[in-house]
Scaffold this motif. Structure first.
Motif, PDB file in Angstrom:
ATOM      1  N   THR A   1      -2.768   5.125  -3.418  1.00  9.42           N
ATOM      2  CA  THR A   1      -3.796   6.115  -3.192  1.00  9.42           C
ATOM      3  C   THR A   1      -3.000   7.713  -3.455  1.00  9.42           C
ATOM      4  O   THR A   1      -1.741   7.739  -2.805  1.00  9.42           O
ATOM      5  CB  THR A   1      -4.120   6.444  -1.709  1.00  9.42           C
TER       6      THR A   1
ATOM      7  N   GLN B   1       0.594   5.591  -0.137  1.00  7.32           N
ATOM      8  CA  GLN B   1      -0.284   6.901  -0.110  1.00  7.32           C
ATOM      9  C   GLN B   1       0.636   8.243  -0.155  1.00  7.32           C
ATOM     10  O   GLN B   1       1.388   8.191   0.430  1.00  7.32           O
ATOM     11  CB  GLN B   1      -1.222   6.793   1.202  1.00  7.32           C
TER      12      GLN B   1
ATOM     13  N   GLU C   1      -7.778   6.498  -6.321  1.00 11.10           N
ATOM     14  CA  GLU C   1      -7.564   4.994  -5.713  1.00 11.10           C
ATOM     15  C   GLU C   1      -7.199   4.164  -6.992  1.00 11.10           C
ATOM     16  O   GLU C   1      -7.982   3.995  -7.583  1.00 11.10           O
ATOM     17  CB  GLU C   1      -8.677   4.722  -4.877  1.00 11.10           C
TER      18      GLU C   1
ATOM     19  N   THR D   1      -8.910  12.539  -4.563  1.00 11.07           N
ATOM     20  CA  THR D   1      -8.179  11.275  -4.092  1.00 11.07           C
ATOM     21  C   THR D   1      -8.087  10.459  -5.126  1.00 11.07           C
ATOM     22  O   THR D   1      -9.319   9.805  -5.273  1.00 11.07           O
ATOM     23  CB  THR D   1      -8.404  11.108  -2.760  1.00 11.07           C
TER      24      THR D   1
ATOM     25  N   HIS E   1      -2.353  -1.382  -3.786  1.00 12.93           N
ATOM     26  CA  HIS E   1      -3.118  -0.455  -3.689  1.00 12.93           C
ATOM     27  C   HIS E   1      -2.472   0.708  -3.771  1.00 12.93           C
ATOM     28  O   HIS E   1      -1.758   1.294  -2.756  1.00 12.93           O
ATOM     29  CB  HIS E   1      -4.339  -0.459  -2.751  1.00 12.93           C
TER      30      HIS E   1
ATOM     31  N   LYS F   1       0.943  -1.146  -0.018  1.00 14.47           N
ATOM     32  CA  LYS F   1      -0.087   0.082   0.109  1.00 14.47           C
ATOM     33  C   LYS F   1       0.845   1.254   0.037  1.00 14.47           C
ATOM     34  O   LYS F   1       1.896   1.266   0.656  1.00 14.47           O
ATOM     35  CB  LYS F   1      -0.873   0.066   1.262  1.00 14.47           C
TER      36      LYS F   1
ATOM     37  N   ASP G   1      -6.321   0.186  -7.879  1.00 13.81           N
ATOM     38  CA  ASP G   1      -5.990  -1.067  -7.437  1.00 13.81           C
ATOM     39  C   ASP G   1      -5.083  -1.575  -8.748  1.00 13.81           C
ATOM     40  O   ASP G   1      -5.314  -1.704  -9.928  1.00 13.81           O
ATOM     41  CB  ASP G   1      -7.225  -1.920  -7.674  1.00 13.81           C
TER      42      ASP G   1
END
Ligand SMILES: [Cu+2]
Length: 522
Positions: A83, A29, A142, A140, A81, A27, A144
């Motif tokens: 972000t 971000q 996102e 934002t 993922h 992940k 996958d």
């Protein structure tokens, strides 16, 4: 010292600051602000420096490192993922700008984010390039990232129709790398990696990029192409060293064609992010606008310390086409062979011994399903698209008289779908160029497999067919045939010319991938 105060010329190359995904957590971000920044642009031609004030992607790590032009590098993994929060810190659109048609330049302070080449959903909150982030707004994203996403070099840039050329020509671009276990292996071996983001910042004499015509007419040879915001940086290497280079053509319209140094061998292992079928041993590499290459440079054991090689851009300057074939010939970077001694302005002092080895065996992890060669019996449909460019049309209908189109129709807006395709279709497309200029055609979401090129290739080092890519220059009055799998994602996304003022000018269509044939209008 930051790019703001300093012109980095013939200095050691610096990779852009990097956001790196944790291998275990999978992940990441991060935040990208879009704002004006002060930089400097240097002209070899005029031998002078112009302070600039242009739109860029900024982040806390680039600000801290003084990297004020190129955006941060984003490193991700498959099966993960991502972000990205983005904040539009540009001023309000002023004056309220009513273009004659949607294919005139407009709304320069409004943008969105395109993850070029990534195999991700084309719908919000992922790679939807029909959305608009206006001044003062935030969004934002996102993403996958699929399990079998091809590892390699991708990139991000804005894609709001009408402001793409201005914004990318201002500096809004950055590298995005999908890493896998091969990268971990190279790191453990001590192989040094250099990321080279090539940009042409199309400033006027006041250091600004506010006129799309200037991006279109900007003489390539007048200003040097920047590499990570530096001018002609030096890559130091030692005798016998293996270097890993990631080259990204993030210019608005300039082709880049470079030769392999005489004291090295070049092994290409990825093109446009997609791993090649095996190492491609080449005597150079060609990158049309938006193309990328991942490659090893193996410095010869017989190289002499002190040897250096200026890597020039040997591409034909687009501005001079079609009647002149004038080579660009601007220096891009230098590769200098050292053994710890002082070279030029820099002292080469590697923190650990450089990797003195040959490229490791071609990794089996590069064989992903999405990139299996497409055979005749897989093809479910064929299409033929034609490309037009008339530079002398009605200036009231077409910006500066440039009428560019696909199938004789300039872009009709985000609501119009030109091609419906069923999910999991496998198609063979022929792109026919009816104009006298090459057009680098990019299709979002799914890579394509080039099987036939007819016409005079404007580049010197195009890979031998077939190969996978996401952008390819269709030769003047020639054609390109490719095959592609419409895998994993439904939704609407564009195909367009990556000469970005052609994209803004309307050389774009939409594909919509549907789950079921019943969704296709009769
Ligand atoms: Cu074009």
């Amino acid at each position: 010292m930051s790019n703001r105060e300093h012109i980095s010329f013939l200095e050691p190359i610096k990779n852009p600051p990097t956001y790196s995904m944790d291998k275990e957590k999978r992940k990441l971000q991060l935040t990208l602000d879009v704002q004006y920044e002060k930089n400097n642009i240097f002209s070899f031609y005029k031998i002078h420096n112009t302070p600039t004030w242009t739109r860029v992607f900024s982040s806390s790590i680039t600000q801290e490192a003084g990297f004020t032009l190129t955006g941060p590098t984003i490193e991700i993994r498959s099966n993960s993922h991502l972000t990205i929060q983005t904040n539009n810190r540009l001023p309000q659109e002023e004056p309220p700008n009513a273009p004659a048609t949607i294919n005139f330049p407009h709304e320069f302070n409004t943008y969105n984010l395109h993850t070029h080449g990534l195999h991700v959903s084309p719908e919000s909150p992922a790679d939807n390039v029909c959305m608009k982030i206006k001044p003062g707004e935030s969004f934002t994203y996102e993403y996958d990232i699929p399990k079998d996403h091809p590892p390699g070099l991708y990139w991000y840039h804005p894609h709001k129709h009408g402001s793409v050329a201005i914004q990318v020509g201002s500096g809004m671009a950055g590298a995005l790398i999908v890493r896998n276990e091969f990268d971990d292996e190279l790191e453990a071996m001590g192989v040094k990696e250099h990321i080279l983001v090539f940009q042409n910042i199309a400033v006027n004499e006041h250091g600004k990029v506010e006129d799309q015509h200037q991006v279109a007419k900007f003489p390539d040879s007048e200003y040097c192409i920047t590499v990570n915001g530096q001018y002609c940086p030096i890559i130091h290497a030692t005798v016998g060293e293996l270097l890993n280079l990631r080259l990204l053509n993030a210019t608005t319209r300039t082709s880049i064609d470079i030769d392999c140094p005489w004291f090295a061998q070049m092994y290409i292992y990825g093109f446009d992010g997609n791993p090649t079928d095996d190492y491609r041993l080449q005597d150079g590499v060609s990158l049309g606008p938006a193309n990328r290459a991942s490659l090893f440079l193996k410095i010869s054991e017989a190289a002499t310390p002190g040897a250096h090689f200026y890597v020039y851009n040997n591409a034909i300057e687009f501005q001079q086409m079609p009647h002149y074939k004038y080579h660009n010939n601007s220096p891009l970077f230098v590769i200098a062979i050292a053994q710890g001694e002082e070279i030029g302005t820099a002292i080469y002092a590697p923190s650990k011994p450089p990797a003195r080895c040959v490229p490791p065996p071609f990794p089996s992890s590069f064989k992903v399903d999405l990139l299996k060669p497409i055979t005749d019996d897989e093809i479910t449909n064929t299409r033929r698209l034609t490309l037009q460019a008339n530079t002398l049309d009605d200036p009231d209908k077409y910006f500066r008289g440039l009428n560019v189109s696909i199938d004789h129709t300039p872009f009709e807006g985000c609501e119009v779908v030109n091609h419906y395709v069923e999910l999991d279709a496998v198609e063979e497309w022929t792109l026919v160029n009816e104009s006298e200029f090459p057009h680098p055609i990019h299709i979002h979401v799914n890579p394509y497999y080039v099987i036939e090129v007819v016409g005079e290739d404007p580049m010197h080092h195009t890979l031998k067919l077939p190969f996978w890519c996401d952008t390819f220059q269709v030769p003047p009055h020639g054609h390109v045939k490719f095959r592609t799998r419409f895998k994993d994602f439904t939704g609407k996304y564009p195909l367009h010319c990556h000469l970005l003022y052609h994209e803004d000018g309307g050389m774009m269509q939409h594909v919509r991938v549907v789950k079921d044939a019943s969704e296709i209008p009769k």
